[in-house]
Design a protein around this motif. Structure first.
Motif, short mmCIF file in Angstrom:
data_model
loop_
_atom_site.label_atom_id
_atom_site.label_comp_id
_atom_site.label_asym_id
_atom_site.label_seq_id
_atom_site.Cartn_x
_atom_site.Cartn_y
_atom_site.Cartn_z
N VAL A 142 0.84 -1.21 0.00
CA VAL A 142 0.00 0.00 0.00
C VAL A 142 0.88 1.26 0.00
O VAL A 142 0.63 2.21 -0.76
CB VAL A 142 -0.95 0.03 1.22
CG1 VAL A 142 -1.69 1.36 1.29
CG2 VAL A 142 -1.96 -1.12 1.14
N LEU A 191 3.99 1.53 -1.03
CA LEU A 191 4.66 1.64 -2.33
C LEU A 191 3.71 2.23 -3.37
O LEU A 191 4.06 3.15 -4.11
CB LEU A 191 5.16 0.26 -2.78
CG LEU A 191 5.80 0.20 -4.17
CD1 LEU A 191 7.04 1.10 -4.25
CD2 LEU A 191 6.17 -1.24 -4.54
N HIS A 202 4.19 9.84 6.76
CA HIS A 202 4.38 11.18 7.29
C HIS A 202 5.41 11.18 8.42
O HIS A 202 6.31 12.03 8.46
CB HIS A 202 3.04 11.74 7.77
CG HIS A 202 3.15 13.12 8.32
ND1 HIS A 202 3.05 13.40 9.67
CD2 HIS A 202 3.39 14.30 7.70
CE1 HIS A 202 3.22 14.70 9.85
NE2 HIS A 202 3.41 15.27 8.68
N VAL A 255 3.83 15.07 3.06
CA VAL A 255 3.19 16.11 3.87
C VAL A 255 1.73 16.15 3.48
O VAL A 255 1.35 15.68 2.40
CB VAL A 255 3.83 17.51 3.65
CG1 VAL A 255 5.19 17.57 4.33
CG2 VAL A 255 3.95 17.83 2.18
N TYR A 256 0.90 16.67 4.37
CA TYR A 256 -0.51 16.81 4.01
C TYR A 256 -1.07 18.09 4.61
O TYR A 256 -0.51 18.66 5.54
CB TYR A 256 -1.34 15.60 4.45
CG TYR A 256 -1.12 15.11 5.86
CD1 TYR A 256 -0.45 13.92 6.11
CD2 TYR A 256 -1.61 15.82 6.96
CE1 TYR A 256 -0.26 13.45 7.39
CE2 TYR A 256 -1.43 15.35 8.26
CZ TYR A 256 -0.75 14.17 8.46
OH TYR A 256 -0.57 13.71 9.73
N LYS A 257 -2.15 18.56 4.02
CA LYS A 257 -2.83 19.73 4.60
C LYS A 257 -4.33 19.57 4.42
O LYS A 257 -4.80 18.93 3.46
CB LYS A 257 -2.34 21.02 3.93
CG LYS A 257 -2.71 21.16 2.47
CD LYS A 257 -2.30 22.53 1.94
CE LYS A 257 -2.53 22.59 0.42
NZ LYS A 257 -2.03 23.84 -0.16
N ARG A 316 1.01 15.08 -0.41
CA ARG A 316 2.05 15.29 -1.42
C ARG A 316 3.35 14.64 -0.92
O ARG A 316 3.62 14.62 0.28
CB ARG A 316 2.27 16.78 -1.62
CG ARG A 316 3.38 17.10 -2.61
CD ARG A 316 3.59 18.57 -2.74
NE ARG A 316 2.38 19.21 -3.24
CZ ARG A 316 2.11 20.50 -3.11
NH1 ARG A 316 2.96 21.27 -2.47
NH2 ARG A 316 1.01 21.00 -3.61
N ALA A 317 4.13 14.12 -1.86
CA ALA A 317 5.44 13.57 -1.52
C ALA A 317 6.41 14.70 -1.22
O ALA A 317 6.37 15.74 -1.87
CB ALA A 317 5.97 12.72 -2.66
N THR A 318 7.28 14.52 -0.23
CA THR A 318 8.38 15.46 0.00
C THR A 318 9.54 15.10 -0.93
O THR A 318 9.52 14.06 -1.59
CB THR A 318 8.89 15.34 1.45
OG1 THR A 318 9.37 14.01 1.65
CG2 THR A 318 7.78 15.64 2.46
N SER A 319 10.58 15.96 -0.96
CA SER A 319 11.79 15.63 -1.74
C SER A 319 12.34 14.28 -1.28
O SER A 319 12.70 13.43 -2.09
CB SER A 319 12.88 16.69 -1.53
OG SER A 319 12.38 17.96 -1.83
N VAL A 341 10.23 11.49 -2.66
CA VAL A 341 10.47 11.23 -4.08
C VAL A 341 11.76 10.43 -4.25
O VAL A 341 11.80 9.42 -4.96
CB VAL A 341 10.55 12.56 -4.88
CG1 VAL A 341 11.02 12.30 -6.31
CG2 VAL A 341 9.19 13.26 -4.88
#
Lengths: 127, 127
Positions: free
Chosen positions: A22, A24, A60, A66-68, A81-84, A87
């Motif tokens: 999940v 991945l 996280h 990160v999320y908002k 969203r994926a962080t650097s 990724v």
């Protein structure tokens, strides 16, 4: 590929937070899509919201996403969203997986023939 | 690739006994090699014997491998081999993984640019 290559690939796969299907799948989708809403991600993956949320929280905690929360006319929305780091981790994990899989043949014709002939001679439990 | 494609790939990955890196590595090696001795497999993978044995037992319970003990001049040897079911499961799992990974770009240049610019705007915890 040497023994130590396979051992280091395996260690990389085992240590990664992506060593669960999940997580991945979430990261592959995030790397591809940039960002996504929780509800859409849940529909794409076809898993229960509680299970998906526990995996998002793990990602996280490890700094991979990160999320908002946003408030829309249709109610609150959670965007992920994926962080650097996320990724890089995802691309590294995919590279390791591809290396491992490259040791397997595309077709199993030979393996199958040997194996079916020999199956009956092997016991089902240790002696 | 549609939403239901990804959901069915993910369900296949999650349900498979190969959804753990050690078991996937064991089966990839077995499909490639035909059969292998426990001691050699343990050296290749670089994991502790007890851990490897617990994964072999799980694969055996699921009918993916068989094993037999042989007595040699240098002591007992345990030989492990994939069953037909194990070979098919492994090839199917690899196919699913490759399908999932095919949705990710080879390079993350675009994802990285978007993500690094936006990182600071996203909170680290839900509001």
């Amino acid at each position: 590929m040497t023994h130590s290559d396979i051992a280091s690939i395996l260690e990389g796969l085992r240590r990664s937070p992506l060593n669960a299907p999940v997580r991945l799948a979430v990261m592959v989708i995030l790397v591809y899509r940039g960002e996504i809403e929780f509800n859409e991600l849940q529909k794409i993956l076809g898993v229960k919201p509680g299970l998906l949320w526990s995996h998002i929280e793990k990602l996280h905690r490890d700094g991979l996403v990160v999320y908002k929360r946003r408030f829309t006319a249709r109610g609150p929305r959670l965007t992920i969203r994926a962080t650097s780091k996320g990724v890089m981790e995802t691309l590294g994990y995919i590279r390791l997986l591809r290396s491992l899989l490259s040791t397997a043949p595309e077709r199993a014709a030979d393996a199958m023939i040997v194996e079916q002939r020999e199956d009956d001679k092997l016991g089902q439990a240790p002696g």
